[in-house]
Scaffold this motif. Structure first.
Motif, mmCIF file in Angstrom:
data_model
loop_
_atom_site.group_PDB
_atom_site.id
_atom_site.type_symbol
_atom_site.label_atom_id
_atom_site.label_comp_id
_atom_site.label_asym_id
_atom_site.label_seq_id
_atom_site.Cartn_x
_atom_site.Cartn_y
_atom_site.Cartn_z
ATOM 1 N N ARG A 92 29.406 28.749 -20.129
ATOM 2 C CA ARG A 92 27.977 28.929 -20.436
ATOM 3 C C ARG A 92 27.194 27.662 -20.100
ATOM 4 O O ARG A 92 27.696 26.551 -20.331
ATOM 5 C CB ARG A 92 27.768 29.160 -21.929
ATOM 6 C CG ARG A 92 28.683 30.166 -22.572
ATOM 7 C CD ARG A 92 28.191 31.556 -22.302
ATOM 8 N NE ARG A 92 28.704 32.518 -23.258
ATOM 9 C CZ ARG A 92 29.832 33.201 -23.136
ATOM 10 N NH1 ARG A 92 30.629 32.990 -22.115
ATOM 11 N NH2 ARG A 92 30.173 34.102 -24.051
ATOM 12 N N ASN A 185 35.515 23.614 -27.116
ATOM 13 C CA ASN A 185 34.652 24.774 -27.290
ATOM 14 C C ASN A 185 35.583 25.898 -27.747
ATOM 15 O O ASN A 185 36.003 26.717 -26.951
ATOM 16 C CB ASN A 185 33.964 25.132 -25.966
ATOM 17 C CG ASN A 185 33.157 26.420 -26.077
ATOM 18 O OD1 ASN A 185 32.879 26.900 -27.183
ATOM 19 N ND2 ASN A 185 32.802 27.007 -24.946
ATOM 20 N N PRO A 186 35.933 25.877 -29.039
ATOM 21 C CA PRO A 186 36.946 26.825 -29.529
ATOM 22 C C PRO A 186 36.327 28.190 -29.803
ATOM 23 O O PRO A 186 35.105 28.330 -29.731
ATOM 24 C CB PRO A 186 37.385 26.167 -30.833
ATOM 25 C CG PRO A 186 36.147 25.508 -31.341
ATOM 26 C CD PRO A 186 35.374 25.060 -30.127
ATOM 27 N N TYR A 188 34.619 30.833 -32.033
ATOM 28 C CA TYR A 188 33.900 30.605 -33.298
ATOM 29 C C TYR A 188 33.073 31.805 -33.752
ATOM 30 O O TYR A 188 32.172 31.695 -34.571
ATOM 31 C CB TYR A 188 33.034 29.344 -33.208
ATOM 32 C CG TYR A 188 32.069 29.245 -32.029
ATOM 33 C CD1 TYR A 188 30.952 30.066 -31.937
ATOM 34 C CD2 TYR A 188 32.265 28.296 -31.032
ATOM 35 C CE1 TYR A 188 30.057 29.960 -30.877
ATOM 36 C CE2 TYR A 188 31.383 28.171 -29.957
ATOM 37 C CZ TYR A 188 30.279 29.005 -29.891
ATOM 38 O OH TYR A 188 29.399 28.885 -28.839
ATOM 39 N N HIS A 195 27.410 41.258 -31.654
ATOM 40 C CA HIS A 195 27.210 40.573 -30.390
ATOM 41 C C HIS A 195 28.420 40.769 -29.439
ATOM 42 O O HIS A 195 28.290 40.798 -28.229
ATOM 43 C CB HIS A 195 27.019 39.093 -30.766
ATOM 44 C CG HIS A 195 26.930 38.109 -29.660
ATOM 45 N ND1 HIS A 195 25.885 38.077 -28.783
ATOM 46 C CD2 HIS A 195 27.762 37.079 -29.298
ATOM 47 C CE1 HIS A 195 26.068 37.078 -27.932
ATOM 48 N NE2 HIS A 195 27.198 36.461 -28.214
ATOM 49 N N LEU A 209 37.035 34.006 -28.115
ATOM 50 C CA LEU A 209 35.740 34.160 -28.792
ATOM 51 C C LEU A 209 35.845 34.211 -30.313
ATOM 52 O O LEU A 209 35.017 33.641 -31.015
ATOM 53 C CB LEU A 209 35.078 35.476 -28.342
ATOM 54 C CG LEU A 209 34.614 35.584 -26.897
ATOM 55 C CD1 LEU A 209 34.321 37.046 -26.553
ATOM 56 C CD2 LEU A 209 33.367 34.740 -26.684
HETATM 57 N N1 GLN Z 1 28.756 30.807 -26.948
HETATM 58 C C1 GLN Z 1 29.547 31.976 -26.750
HETATM 59 C C2 GLN Z 1 28.779 33.202 -27.162
HETATM 60 O O1 GLN Z 1 28.113 33.201 -28.156
HETATM 61 C C3 GLN Z 1 30.850 31.932 -27.507
HETATM 62 C C4 GLN Z 1 31.764 30.869 -27.048
HETATM 63 C C5 GLN Z 1 32.884 30.622 -27.997
HETATM 64 O O2 GLN Z 1 33.224 31.425 -28.866
HETATM 65 N N2 GLN Z 1 33.451 29.507 -27.855
HETATM 66 O O3 GLN Z 1 28.824 34.182 -26.452
#
Ligand code: GLN
Length: 279
Positions: A92, A185-186, A188, A195, A209
């Motif tokens: 991203r 960037n685990p 989360y 979503h 994710l």
């Molecule tokens: N930022 C991503 C999203 O919200 C998730 C990335 C992550 O879980 N590390 O789609």
């Protein structure tokens, strides 16, 4: 049919995409083997039949919602062309905030950097390309992903990166290296977050994710273990959900970090937190 006519027709079919015209252009560029400037300058060129058949198939996949990055197998991050697969997240733009933050820290000249859950290698490779004198280690639990990240390093031509396979700190347990910086960037996102059922995210691997305990479990595990692997005055930087800033700051404090700060992403949401380790 000309390239331009195909683009008009293709973009009108991508009704659910947020960027139909650009998607169609990317598919055409990939199949014909040309760049964007060429495509726009020579839009009146006739599309040959073989290419058109191939494009039909790719367009159909995109129309069904498959991310453009998985269809073409590549995506750009920090201006680096990265191979991606359905085993990895699609990098991203917001993660570039984490890279900028890491580059702004006052680290030793020959910093040792660890990236946990490296995926495509995006963060590691961005840092490696900016700081050829740093030594970077990317860890990922999936062997196929480690191979992909390594392939990306070879393609980009960086020489200062290493990859290990395992869960978080597990492959480092028996080695003595202490890092100047640990980044991650685990996963989360909460398993029930709606979503996850929409857009590109639906096609991305849940293991990259989703985390237990409302999405915070992996972040908590990293905060608690990181100190054992950090040098005196080393930093931990974590990407997290936009509503997790306060919780991540609490976890960092509880684990013994100081100089804790959160920065916002391009959408002005709390996205990346960091802390410094003085033990
Ligand atoms: N930022 C991503 C999203 O919200 C998730 C990335 C992550 O879980 N590390 O789609």
């Amino acid at each position: 049919m000309t390239w331009r006519q195909w683009l008009d027709q293709a973009s009108s079919r991508l009704t659910t995409s947020p960027s139909p015209r650009r998607d169609a252009e990317i598919l055409l560029e990939q199949v014909v083997g040309i760049g964007r400037t060429h495509l726009l300058a020579f839009g009146e060129t006739l599309l040959d039949e073989a290419h058109r058949t191939q494009l039909e198939d790719l367009l159909e996949r995109r129309a069904r919602g498959e991310p453009i990055a998985y269809i073409t197998g590549e995506w750009e991050f920090w201006s680096l062309p990265l191979r991606v697969s359905t085993e990895t997240l699609i990098p991203r733009p917001d993660t570039e905030c984490l890279v900028e933050l890491a580059l702004d820290l006052l680290l030793p000249t020959k910093a040792e950097v660890l990236d946990l859950g490296t995926g495509t290698g995006a963060i590691t490779l961005a840092l490696a390309s900016e700081r050829p004198i740093w030594r970077l280690t990317g860890v990922d639990i999936h062997p196929g992903v480690v191979a992909l990240a390594y392939d990306n390093a070879v393609r980009i031509g960086v020489k200062n990166v290493y990859f290990l396979c395992g869960s978080w700190f597990q492959p480092l347990q028996w080695q003595a290296t202490r890092y100047s910086l640990i980044v991650s960037n685990p996963p989360y996102i909460d398993a029930n977050d709606p979503h996850l059922n929409h857009g590109d995210v639906y096609f991305e691997p849940k293991s990259a994710l989703v985390a237990d305990n409302h999405g915070i479990a992996d972040i908590a595990a990293i905060c608690n273990a990181a100190g054992r692997y950090l040098q005196y005055s080393g930093w931990l930087i974590l990407e997290h959900g936009w509503q997790q800033g306060a919780e991540v700051r609490r976890l960092l404090t509880q684990a013994g970090f100081v100089h804790i700060t959160t920065i916002r992403d391009y959408g002005n949401n709390e996205r990346v937190s960091l802390g410094q380790w003085f033990y």
